[in-house]
Design a protein around this motif. Sequence first.
Motif, PDB file in Angstrom:
ATOM      1  N   ALA A 134       0.825  -1.214   0.000  1.00 52.56           N
ATOM      2  CA  ALA A 134       0.000   0.000   0.000  1.00 52.56           C
ATOM      3  C   ALA A 134       0.857   1.261   0.000  1.00 52.56           C
ATOM      4  O   ALA A 134       0.464   2.282  -0.569  1.00 52.56           O
ATOM      5  CB  ALA A 134      -0.937   0.000   1.205  1.00 52.56           C
ATOM      6  N   ASP A 135       2.047   1.183   0.608  1.00 48.36           N
ATOM      7  CA  ASP A 135       2.928   2.355   0.699  1.00 48.36           C
ATOM      8  C   ASP A 135       3.834   2.528  -0.512  1.00 48.36           C
ATOM      9  O   ASP A 135       4.519   3.539  -0.620  1.00 48.36           O
ATOM     10  CB  ASP A 135       3.799   2.262   1.958  1.00 48.36           C
ATOM     11  N   ASN A 136       3.874   1.568  -1.412  1.00 52.79           N
ATOM     12  CA  ASN A 136       4.753   1.628  -2.572  1.00 52.79           C
ATOM     13  C   ASN A 136       3.899   1.632  -3.840  1.00 52.79           C
ATOM     14  O   ASN A 136       3.301   0.615  -4.191  1.00 52.79           O
ATOM     15  CB  ASN A 136       5.694   0.420  -2.567  1.00 52.79           C
ATOM     16  N   ALA A 142       1.014  -3.176  -9.316  1.00 52.44           N
ATOM     17  CA  ALA A 142       1.160  -4.598  -9.652  1.00 52.44           C
ATOM     18  C   ALA A 142       0.114  -5.431  -8.909  1.00 52.44           C
ATOM     19  O   ALA A 142      -0.499  -6.334  -9.484  1.00 52.44           O
ATOM     20  CB  ALA A 142       2.565  -5.080  -9.310  1.00 52.44           C
ATOM     21  N   CYS A 143      -0.119  -5.099  -7.659  1.00 55.30           N
ATOM     22  CA  CYS A 143      -1.110  -5.817  -6.860  1.00 55.30           C
ATOM     23  C   CYS A 143      -2.510  -5.622  -7.444  1.00 55.30           C
ATOM     24  O   CYS A 143      -3.283  -6.574  -7.547  1.00 55.30           O
ATOM     25  CB  CYS A 143      -1.062  -5.338  -5.413  1.00 55.30           C
ATOM     26  N   GLY A 144      -2.823  -4.404  -7.828  1.00 56.80           N
ATOM     27  CA  GLY A 144      -4.131  -4.124  -8.430  1.00 56.80           C
ATOM     28  C   GLY A 144      -4.360  -4.936  -9.695  1.00 56.80           C
ATOM     29  O   GLY A 144      -5.459  -5.437  -9.934  1.00 56.80           O
ATOM     30  N   ARG A 145      -3.306  -5.075 -10.498  1.00 53.87           N
ATOM     31  CA  ARG A 145      -3.425  -5.880 -11.721  1.00 53.87           C
ATOM     32  C   ARG A 145      -3.699  -7.346 -11.397  1.00 53.87           C
ATOM     33  O   ARG A 145      -4.525  -7.995 -12.044  1.00 53.87           O
ATOM     34  CB  ARG A 145      -2.153  -5.767 -12.555  1.00 53.87           C
ATOM     35  N   ILE A 146      -3.007  -7.857 -10.398  1.00 53.99           N
ATOM     36  CA  ILE A 146      -3.191  -9.260 -10.027  1.00 53.99           C
ATOM     37  C   ILE A 146      -4.582  -9.486  -9.455  1.00 53.99           C
ATOM     38  O   ILE A 146      -5.243 -10.474  -9.781  1.00 53.99           O
ATOM     39  CB  ILE A 146      -2.081  -9.707  -9.056  1.00 53.99           C
ATOM     40  N   VAL A 147      -5.059  -8.569  -8.628  1.00 58.60           N
ATOM     41  CA  VAL A 147      -6.419  -8.685  -8.092  1.00 58.60           C
ATOM     42  C   VAL A 147      -7.426  -8.657  -9.241  1.00 58.60           C
ATOM     43  O   VAL A 147      -8.388  -9.421  -9.255  1.00 58.60           O
ATOM     44  CB  VAL A 147      -6.716  -7.568  -7.067  1.00 58.60           C
ATOM     45  N   ALA A 161     -11.755  -4.811  -3.713  1.00 56.90           N
ATOM     46  CA  ALA A 161     -10.697  -5.346  -4.566  1.00 56.90           C
ATOM     47  C   ALA A 161     -10.314  -4.422  -5.704  1.00 56.90           C
ATOM     48  O   ALA A 161      -9.185  -4.441  -6.153  1.00 56.90           O
ATOM     49  CB  ALA A 161     -11.119  -6.695  -5.132  1.00 56.90           C
ATOM     50  N   SER A 162     -11.222  -3.606  -6.187  1.00 54.68           N
ATOM     51  CA  SER A 162     -10.898  -2.773  -7.334  1.00 54.68           C
ATOM     52  C   SER A 162     -10.204  -1.478  -6.945  1.00 54.68           C
ATOM     53  O   SER A 162      -9.792  -0.723  -7.794  1.00 54.68           O
ATOM     54  CB  SER A 162     -12.177  -2.450  -8.104  1.00 54.68           C
ATOM     55  N   ARG A 163     -10.059  -1.216  -5.658  1.00 51.20           N
ATOM     56  CA  ARG A 163      -9.431   0.022  -5.214  1.00 51.20           C
ATOM     57  C   ARG A 163      -7.981  -0.226  -4.837  1.00 51.20           C
ATOM     58  O   ARG A 163      -7.602  -1.318  -4.464  1.00 51.20           O
ATOM     59  CB  ARG A 163     -10.181   0.561  -4.001  1.00 51.20           C
ATOM     60  N   SER A 164      -7.191   0.827  -4.877  1.00 50.86           N
ATOM     61  CA  SER A 164      -5.791   0.680  -4.497  1.00 50.86           C
ATOM     62  C   SER A 164      -5.688   0.478  -2.998  1.00 50.86           C
ATOM     63  O   SER A 164      -6.620   0.735  -2.240  1.00 50.86           O
ATOM     64  CB  SER A 164      -5.011   1.934  -4.892  1.00 50.86           C
TER      65      SER A 164
END
Length: 197
Positions: A134-136, A142-147, A161-164
């Motif tokens: 969340a801090d980077n 990258a996490c958002g894409r995987i979710v 899930a769709s939010r940062s």
Amino acid sequence: MSVSVRGPSAEEVVAYVAGADPDDVADLLEPLAPQELCELVIELAKQVSMDPAISGGMTDLSPAGICTTAINAAAAAFGTTPEAVLSADRHRPITDARAVAMAAARRTGLTLPAIAAHFGRDHTVVMYAAAKVADNPRLDVACGRIVGQIAERSGVAGPLASRSGVLQDAELRRHIPEAEPASRGPAVATRRPGAPR
């Protein structure tokens, strides 16, 4: 006494259709009753939903299945292997992939203990990984894409899930009431014993 002749079962039709000529399939389906056709459609739907090539590659919606999908996607995104992500290796690409996979699994709604168990770690490690991501901004993207990939493949995702990660944290903080200082009467200045006046 009447003898009823029943057609092939739905499973038999599915097995036959898989390798048959379309004209032969039409001849096979023609004598089926409406109820038998209904059973066939249901059986075909089951087969399609269980075929990874058709369903997008994700058929296991258990916590282990979601974690495995997150690990595989994170490993590919960071140029490493799923085995390395699950290892104790501390090289930057591997730790980043591990943190992103943990955070992605968390954002789909899995519990901290479920994620930790799959990774063979303590739940506090998952908490740290989610905060790190969340801090980077690079890891958060990258996490958002995987979710998104998990949600697309499974049709299931957590409510945020769709939010940062930053937006998720802000959303969570918005629902946590601020602690009010306890009132103990008038403020009294105290000094340490031996401190100058």
